[in-house]
Design a protein around this motif. Structure first.
Motif, mmCIF file in Angstrom:
data_model
loop_
_atom_site.group_PDB
_atom_site.id
_atom_site.type_symbol
_atom_site.label_atom_id
_atom_site.label_comp_id
_atom_site.label_asym_id
_atom_site.label_seq_id
_atom_site.Cartn_x
_atom_site.Cartn_y
_atom_site.Cartn_z
ATOM 1 N N TYR A 73 33.996 41.044 88.338
ATOM 2 C CA TYR A 73 32.993 41.068 87.272
ATOM 3 C C TYR A 73 31.891 40.039 87.517
ATOM 4 C CZ TYR A 73 31.222 41.139 82.436
ATOM 5 O OH TYR A 73 30.438 41.241 81.314
ATOM 6 N N GLU A 74 32.206 38.972 88.223
ATOM 7 C CA GLU A 74 31.236 37.915 88.514
ATOM 8 C C GLU A 74 30.449 38.174 89.799
ATOM 9 O OE1 GLU A 74 30.327 35.558 86.514
ATOM 10 O OE2 GLU A 74 31.785 36.240 85.021
ATOM 11 N N TRP A 75 30.797 39.205 90.541
ATOM 12 C CA TRP A 75 30.041 39.517 91.749
ATOM 13 C C TRP A 75 28.595 39.854 91.405
ATOM 14 C CZ3 TRP A 75 33.535 43.488 94.862
ATOM 15 C CH2 TRP A 75 34.672 42.806 95.339
ATOM 16 N N LYS A 76 27.727 39.652 92.383
ATOM 17 C CA LYS A 76 26.343 40.103 92.251
ATOM 18 C C LYS A 76 26.238 41.530 92.782
ATOM 19 C CE LYS A 76 25.040 36.045 90.818
ATOM 20 N NZ LYS A 76 24.672 35.843 89.396
ATOM 21 N N GLY A 77 25.287 42.265 92.258
ATOM 22 C CA GLY A 77 25.025 43.588 92.799
ATOM 23 C C GLY A 77 24.212 43.493 94.073
ATOM 24 N N PRO A 78 24.085 44.587 94.817
ATOM 25 C CA PRO A 78 23.225 44.582 96.007
ATOM 26 C C PRO A 78 21.785 44.241 95.620
ATOM 27 C CG PRO A 78 24.567 46.574 95.899
ATOM 28 C CD PRO A 78 24.704 45.896 94.568
ATOM 29 N N GLY A 114 37.201 65.272 88.800
ATOM 30 C CA GLY A 114 38.619 65.307 89.154
ATOM 31 C C GLY A 114 39.242 63.942 89.336
ATOM 32 N N ASP A 115 38.434 62.891 89.299
ATOM 33 C CA ASP A 115 38.958 61.540 89.474
ATOM 34 C C ASP A 115 39.835 61.104 88.303
ATOM 35 O OD1 ASP A 115 37.628 61.278 91.848
ATOM 36 O OD2 ASP A 115 36.224 59.731 91.175
ATOM 37 N N ILE A 116 40.778 60.213 88.606
ATOM 38 C CA ILE A 116 41.486 59.445 87.582
ATOM 39 C C ILE A 116 40.925 58.037 87.644
ATOM 40 C CG2 ILE A 116 43.700 58.567 86.773
ATOM 41 C CD1 ILE A 116 45.043 60.828 88.332
ATOM 42 N N THR A 117 40.434 57.536 86.517
ATOM 43 C CA THR A 117 39.888 56.187 86.459
ATOM 44 C C THR A 117 40.886 55.254 85.792
ATOM 45 O OG1 THR A 117 37.594 56.954 86.367
ATOM 46 C CG2 THR A 117 38.027 54.720 85.604
ATOM 47 N N LEU A 118 41.331 54.249 86.542
ATOM 48 C CA LEU A 118 42.188 53.193 86.004
ATOM 49 C C LEU A 118 41.296 52.017 85.630
ATOM 50 C CD1 LEU A 118 44.896 53.180 88.843
ATOM 51 C CD2 LEU A 118 44.746 54.701 86.862
ATOM 52 N N VAL A 119 41.404 51.526 84.422
ATOM 53 C CA VAL A 119 40.614 50.375 83.985
ATOM 54 C C VAL A 119 41.535 49.163 83.939
ATOM 55 C CG1 VAL A 119 39.136 49.413 82.197
ATOM 56 C CG2 VAL A 119 39.093 51.867 82.658
ATOM 57 N N LEU A 120 41.153 48.120 84.685
ATOM 58 C CA LEU A 120 41.984 46.927 84.805
ATOM 59 C C LEU A 120 41.273 45.706 84.233
ATOM 60 C CD1 LEU A 120 43.274 47.350 88.493
ATOM 61 C CD2 LEU A 120 44.368 48.103 86.388
ATOM 62 N N ASN A 121 42.014 44.881 83.513
ATOM 63 C CA ASN A 121 41.594 43.551 83.087
ATOM 64 C C ASN A 121 42.507 42.527 83.743
ATOM 65 O OD1 ASN A 121 39.744 44.831 81.456
ATOM 66 N ND2 ASN A 121 40.633 44.169 79.520
ATOM 67 N N GLY A 129 35.945 40.886 81.676
ATOM 68 C CA GLY A 129 35.596 41.695 82.832
ATOM 69 C C GLY A 129 36.567 42.832 83.074
ATOM 70 N N SER A 130 36.098 44.065 82.866
ATOM 71 C CA SER A 130 36.902 45.246 83.167
ATOM 72 C C SER A 130 36.375 45.881 84.449
ATOM 73 C CB SER A 130 36.818 46.272 82.030
ATOM 74 O OG SER A 130 37.357 45.749 80.838
ATOM 75 N N VAL A 131 37.294 46.375 85.270
ATOM 76 C CA VAL A 131 36.927 46.982 86.550
ATOM 77 C C VAL A 131 37.615 48.330 86.673
ATOM 78 C CG1 VAL A 131 37.030 46.766 89.061
ATOM 79 C CG2 VAL A 131 36.567 44.750 87.658
#
Length: 216
Positions: A73-78, A114-121, A129-131
């Motif tokens: 969550y603290e990463w910078k974007g490109p 068709g994706d499965i999205t896992l949300v992690l804290n 920060g959720s990813v």
């Protein structure tokens, strides 16, 4: 009476022919999950070749960095000048790095592609920060999808339009392994790593997940 039956026959035949077509039109635009590993009607999303890159987990484990959701969550974007659009099929350099992301599974949903999205804290829940960590549909991911659906209450088959949140029977602390992916379709023009919706959700994610381990 015989005349009436003959008069009704064309109308009845037309109704019989039109009914299946009507059913198909009602179902148009829906995605159906026939089983954990089989979907029908899914749409290819943006950057699809990159999202479904089946590269295996490196044998040299020292090349895989361990991270938490709050760290990503603290990463910078490109940088904004990096040529990254929803039509970019290849991975930029930062997306070729491998990570072991460990966190608590707080939400699961299925997507129209068709994706499965896992949300992690974070496992301890102390930092924001959720990813997202996404598991595509396809033979390479079938076993992972079966594992995740084993934690859900969802029965098959089921259909939806854009996305659907699943009810969890079990929540675990897990580690997912995969390459980083900047989901530019959810990013602002300045490539910030903050999604506007939902809040406190990283644009960076793990996509595709190539391995999964239950830690707790």
């Amino acid at each position: 009476m015989r005349f009436v039956n003959r008069a009704l026959f064309p109308a009845l035949l037309a109704a019989f022919v039109i009914a299946p077509a009507f059913t198909k039109s009602v179902a148009a635009g829906t995605v159906s999950f026939v089983s954990p590993c089989e979907c029908q009607g899914q749409k290819s999303g943006s950057r699809w070749p990159a999202k479904t890159d089946p590269s295996p987990v490196p044998l040299d484990k020292s090349t895989i960095q361990s991270v938490t959701p709050s760290q990503i969550y603290e990463w910078k974007g490109p940088e904004p000048n990096v040529g990254l659009t929803p039509e970019t099929d290849t991975r930029i350099a930062a997306e070729q790095k491998w990570y072991n992301l460990t966190g608590r599974l707080v939400s699961v949903k299925v997507e129209a592609d068709g994706d499965i999205t896992l949300v992690l804290n974070d496992a301890d829940g102390k930092k924001p920060g959720s990813v997202g960590a996404e598991i595509p549909v396809g033979p390479a991911w079938c076993e992972l999808r079966q594992t995740v659906f084993g934690w859900m209450t969802q029965s098959f088959p089921f259909s939806f339009k854009k996305s659907q949140k699943l009810e969890m029977r079990e929540s675990h602390i897990i580690t997912v392994t995969g390459q980083a992916f900047f989901d530019v379709g959810h990013a602002s023009p300045d490539h910030s790593n903050r999604r506007t919706k939902p809040k406190k959700y990283s644009v960076w994610e793990i996509h595709p997940v190539m391995a999964l381990h239950v830690d707790q």
